[in-house]
Scaffold this active site. Structure first.
Site, PDB file in Angstrom:
ATOM      1  N   PRO A 276       0.822  -1.204   0.000  1.00 59.77           N
ATOM      2  CA  PRO A 276       0.000   0.000   0.000  1.00 59.77           C
ATOM      3  C   PRO A 276       0.864   1.265   0.000  1.00 59.77           C
ATOM      4  O   PRO A 276       1.896   1.312   0.675  1.00 59.77           O
ATOM      5  CB  PRO A 276      -0.771  -0.101   1.325  1.00 59.77           C
ATOM      6  CG  PRO A 276       0.138  -0.887   2.222  1.00 59.77           C
ATOM      7  CD  PRO A 276       0.850  -1.867   1.321  1.00 59.77           C
ATOM      8  N   GLY A 277       0.482   2.231  -0.770  1.00 63.83           N
ATOM      9  CA  GLY A 277       1.163   3.523  -0.753  1.00 63.83           C
ATOM     10  C   GLY A 277       0.170   4.598  -0.340  1.00 63.83           C
ATOM     11  O   GLY A 277       0.185   5.126   0.772  1.00 63.83           O
ATOM     12  N   ARG A 278      -0.763   4.856  -1.248  1.00 63.68           N
ATOM     13  CA  ARG A 278      -1.752   5.916  -1.028  1.00 63.68           C
ATOM     14  C   ARG A 278      -2.565   5.695   0.260  1.00 63.68           C
ATOM     15  O   ARG A 278      -2.849   6.643   0.991  1.00 63.68           O
ATOM     16  CB  ARG A 278      -2.705   5.931  -2.230  1.00 63.68           C
ATOM     17  CG  ARG A 278      -3.579   7.150  -2.320  1.00 63.68           C
ATOM     18  CD  ARG A 278      -4.638   6.956  -3.426  1.00 63.68           C
ATOM     19  NE  ARG A 278      -4.112   6.508  -4.683  1.00 63.68           N
ATOM     20  CZ  ARG A 278      -3.754   7.308  -5.695  1.00 63.68           C
ATOM     21  NH1 ARG A 278      -3.887   8.611  -5.578  1.00 63.68           N
ATOM     22  NH2 ARG A 278      -3.292   6.806  -6.819  1.00 63.68           N
ATOM     23  N   TYR A 318      -3.835  14.143 -13.934  1.00 66.17           N
ATOM     24  CA  TYR A 318      -4.901  13.125 -13.975  1.00 66.17           C
ATOM     25  C   TYR A 318      -6.299  13.722 -13.866  1.00 66.17           C
ATOM     26  O   TYR A 318      -7.270  12.970 -13.715  1.00 66.17           O
ATOM     27  CB  TYR A 318      -4.755  12.134 -12.811  1.00 66.17           C
ATOM     28  CG  TYR A 318      -3.357  11.645 -12.522  1.00 66.17           C
ATOM     29  CD1 TYR A 318      -2.661  10.873 -13.445  1.00 66.17           C
ATOM     30  CD2 TYR A 318      -2.752  11.934 -11.305  1.00 66.17           C
ATOM     31  CE1 TYR A 318      -1.383  10.416 -13.158  1.00 66.17           C
ATOM     32  CE2 TYR A 318      -1.472  11.472 -11.014  1.00 66.17           C
ATOM     33  CZ  TYR A 318      -0.794  10.714 -11.949  1.00 66.17           C
ATOM     34  OH  TYR A 318       0.464  10.261 -11.662  1.00 66.17           O
ATOM     35  N   CYS A 345       2.670  29.448 -15.918  1.00 67.29           N
ATOM     36  CA  CYS A 345       2.117  29.993 -17.161  1.00 67.29           C
ATOM     37  C   CYS A 345       1.523  28.909 -18.048  1.00 67.29           C
ATOM     38  O   CYS A 345       2.017  28.662 -19.166  1.00 67.29           O
ATOM     39  CB  CYS A 345       3.216  30.736 -17.903  1.00 67.29           C
ATOM     40  SG  CYS A 345       4.000  31.924 -16.837  1.00 67.29           S
ATOM     41  N   GLU A 346       0.538  28.194 -17.560  1.00 64.67           N
ATOM     42  CA  GLU A 346      -0.188  27.189 -18.349  1.00 64.67           C
ATOM     43  C   GLU A 346      -1.603  27.136 -17.820  1.00 64.67           C
ATOM     44  O   GLU A 346      -1.809  27.141 -16.601  1.00 64.67           O
ATOM     45  CB  GLU A 346       0.412  25.786 -18.149  1.00 64.67           C
ATOM     46  CG  GLU A 346       1.802  25.645 -18.640  1.00 64.67           C
ATOM     47  CD  GLU A 346       2.205  24.185 -18.824  1.00 64.67           C
ATOM     48  OE1 GLU A 346       1.326  23.335 -18.991  1.00 64.67           O
ATOM     49  OE2 GLU A 346       3.414  23.943 -18.804  1.00 64.67           O
ATOM     50  N   TYR A 374       1.821  10.893  -3.465  1.00 60.40           N
ATOM     51  CA  TYR A 374       2.007  11.374  -4.844  1.00 60.40           C
ATOM     52  C   TYR A 374       1.882  12.894  -4.933  1.00 60.40           C
ATOM     53  O   TYR A 374       1.430  13.434  -5.941  1.00 60.40           O
ATOM     54  CB  TYR A 374       1.029  10.666  -5.794  1.00 60.40           C
ATOM     55  CG  TYR A 374       1.108   9.164  -5.669  1.00 60.40           C
ATOM     56  CD1 TYR A 374       2.263   8.496  -6.061  1.00 60.40           C
ATOM     57  CD2 TYR A 374       0.066   8.421  -5.127  1.00 60.40           C
ATOM     58  CE1 TYR A 374       2.372   7.117  -5.917  1.00 60.40           C
ATOM     59  CE2 TYR A 374       0.165   7.039  -4.983  1.00 60.40           C
ATOM     60  CZ  TYR A 374       1.319   6.392  -5.373  1.00 60.40           C
ATOM     61  OH  TYR A 374       1.419   5.037  -5.228  1.00 60.40           O
TER      62      TYR A 374
HETATM   63  N1  LLP Z   1       3.142  -1.400  -6.035  1.00 60.12           N
HETATM   64  C1  LLP Z   1       3.469  -1.082  -7.286  1.00 60.12           C
HETATM   65  C2  LLP Z   1       4.216  -2.035  -8.101  1.00 60.12           C
HETATM   66  C3  LLP Z   1       3.084   0.173  -7.809  1.00 60.12           C
HETATM   67  O1  LLP Z   1       3.410   0.482  -9.068  1.00 60.12           O
HETATM   68  C4  LLP Z   1       2.356   1.070  -7.011  1.00 60.12           C
HETATM   69  C5  LLP Z   1       1.939   2.365  -7.524  1.00 60.12           C
HETATM   70  C6  LLP Z   1       2.051   0.687  -5.685  1.00 60.12           C
HETATM   71  C7  LLP Z   1       2.454  -0.561  -5.230  1.00 60.12           C
HETATM   72  C8  LLP Z   1       1.300   1.574  -4.740  1.00 60.12           C
HETATM   73  O2  LLP Z   1       0.013   1.824  -5.178  1.00 60.12           O
HETATM   74  P1  LLP Z   1      -1.025   2.590  -4.229  1.00 60.12           P
HETATM   75  O3  LLP Z   1      -1.297   1.707  -3.044  1.00 60.12           O
HETATM   76  O4  LLP Z   1      -0.395   3.858  -3.806  1.00 60.12           O
HETATM   77  O5  LLP Z   1      -2.194   2.801  -5.103  1.00 60.12           O
HETATM   78  N2  LLP Z   1       0.907   9.048  -9.271  1.00 60.12           N
HETATM   79  C9  LLP Z   1      -0.397   8.416  -9.287  1.00 60.12           C
HETATM   80  C10 LLP Z   1      -0.341   7.023  -8.713  1.00 60.12           C
HETATM   81  C11 LLP Z   1       0.654   6.127  -9.396  1.00 60.12           C
HETATM   82  C12 LLP Z   1       0.753   4.771  -8.778  1.00 60.12           C
HETATM   83  C13 LLP Z   1       1.919   4.034  -9.317  1.00 60.12           C
HETATM   84  N3  LLP Z   1       2.146   2.752  -8.731  1.00 60.12           N
HETATM   85  C14 LLP Z   1      -1.381   9.296  -8.551  1.00 60.12           C
HETATM   86  O6  LLP Z   1      -1.008  10.385  -8.104  1.00 60.12           O
HETATM   87  O7  LLP Z   1      -2.554   8.944  -8.458  1.00 60.12           O
END
Ligand code: LLP
Length: 420
Positions: A276-278, A318, A345-346, A374
């Site tokens: 998990p990231g987000r 996005y 400037c966009e 992110y």
């Molecule tokens: N594992 C892999 C292999 C990934 O590519 C990613 C995210 C994660 C885990 C974590 O995913 P999450 O749990 O955070 O959804 N920049 C974009 C999101 C790009 C996600 C890329 N990969 C945004 O701001 O929405």
């Protein structure tokens, strides 16, 4: 109570009014809550407490060393996608045996570093990458533990730029090729096959795609075991979404997600890995910004902020929604409709269109919510705007965890050839 809430007429993070941070550090600035990060991690840890599981926090979501150190202290592992992220994770004290290395284009140098560090698992995305890792491992006289990232061809909704699990995406190995690649892996002396990996996308707002992909993945596990492979790990990737818009978003809970996983993996003797990231960092941070000017155009009212698309790219890239709140709690019901924009400037440098907010004036502070993932990591210096600083709050106190670079720091990296 949320870790970001109004108290005494002021938007606070934990016990600290955001205005205090704006005065001390200046704006724009990212502000994270240690309590929220801890809480989000513990929800995950609690939900998989009775599973053999590794929570490998996806470093790309927010890679600040302080954030990683906090998560390390709670026992988190890490999912890294570059040598840089690997270095960060290890400096933050995340044990190598809790680190998985993902990504479609790992360099041999990155492989060497990760092998020397003794990471837990490489998530391999193609046959050529497998061969490269075998070469590197043999040269180091070692064996690399791998999972193959499979592409289950599942549509996970969300934004097309962050969907990864469809056959036409660049990620993973399609299911019809997977068994052949596993066979190839088995025959390589520098490779030890240990698991199956997937990651189908990000900001996924329902369990169905996860479940479909998991079932396909588990079928493969059984096939692979029949083929003689010793499959011990299953990496679900990340992807669980968070609420960005209180009025519209409904999300499954982490507990629901884990229940679904537990139901399907029971008795299979698999160590589960989650990335998990987000879901850990997202709602633990805001981007705090000051209104430079309120511009009453003939067609629209604009709030021109001191934050811009280079600081928080998600809306421009996005079309992402971030709730935007005034730091001073609205006192009356009077509202105005604004387009909320940055100084770049966009026209794409727009955070929101047609937002109803209390009546704002020059110098007021606003917070863009759910910007902990992110946000800072995707910031750049377009328009020679120095990278936005980051602050971590704990209770009523805060620390600057990344300072704002001086203009001189930026310019000193550049060189004007003597012939000019
Ligand atoms: N594992 C892999 C292999 C990934 O590519 C990613 C995210 C994660 C885990 C974590 O995913 P999450 O749990 O955070 O959804 N920049 C974009 C999101 C790009 C996600 C890329 N990969 C945004 O701001 O929405």
């Amino acid at each position: 109570m949320s870790d970001f809430h109004y108290s005494n007429g002021q938007l606070c993070v934990e016990n600290l009014p955001l205005s205090r941070i704006a005065e001390a550090v200046g704006t724009p600035v990212y502000v994270y809550s240690a309590a929220a990060l801890r809480h989000n991690y513990q929800i995950f840890a609690g939900a998989c407490a009775h599973m053999d599981a590794l929570i490998a926090y996806s470093v790309k979501a927010n890679s600040n060393l302080a954030v990683l150190s906090l998560l390390a202290s709670l026992g988190a592992g890490a999912d890294v996608v570059s040598g840089g992220e690997l270095e960060r994770a290890m400096r933050a004290g995340i044990a190598p045996h809790k680190i998985v290395f993902s990504g479609v284009g790992k360099s041999r140098d990155e492989m060497r570093k990760a092998l020397s560090a003794g990471i837990y698992q490489f998530n391999i995305e193609s046959a050529p990458e497998l061969v490269a890792l075998n070469d590197v491992a043999c040269a180091q006289n070692t064996v690399a533990a791998i999972a193959l990232r499979i592409n289950p061809d599942v549509s996970a909704g969300g934004h097309e730029k962050i969907s990864t699990g469809k056959a036409e995406n660049k990620f993973g190995v399609n299911l019809d090729q997977a068994r052949d690649v596993y066979k190839q892996a088995h025959d390589l002396p520098g490779i030890e096959v240990t698991g199956v990996d997937m990651h189908i996308g990000s900001q996924i707002d329902n369990l169905a795609p996860f479940e479909t992909a998991l079932l396909k993945g588990l079928d493969l596990v059984l096939d692979l075991r029949r083929d003689g492979h010793d499959i011990r790990t299953f990496d679900m990737g990340g992807g669980l979404g968070i609420v960005y818009n209180q009025d519209e978003d409904t999300l499954p809970t982490v507990a629901d997600y884990m229940d679904m996983v537990r139901r399907h993996t029971k008795g299979l003797d698999l160590k589960m890995i989650f990335e998990p990231g987000r879901a850990i960092a997202g709602n633990a941070g805001v981007l705090l910004s000051r209104v430079q000017y309120v511009k009453h155009g003939s067609a629209r009212n604009f709030l021109i902020l001191d934050a811009a698309m280079n600081d928080l790219l998600r809306p421009a890239l996005y079309g992402a929604y971030h709730a935007i709140k005034p730091v001073a709690e609205p006192k009356d019901h009077q509202r105005e409709t604004y387009d909320i924009v940055g100084p770049v400037c966009e026209t794409g440098d727009t955070f929101a269109n047609h937002r109803r907010l209390s009546v704002m004036k020059d110098g007021d502070l606003v917070a863009m919510l759910a910007a902990g993932a992110y946000g800072a990591v995707q910031a750049g210096q377009y328009n020679t705007r120095p990278l936005v600083p980051e602050v971590l709050v704990r209770g009523g106190k805060f620390d600057v965890i990344r300072k704002r670079p001086a203009l001189e720091d930026i310019l000193s990296l550049e060189n004007v050839p003597t012939w000019l």
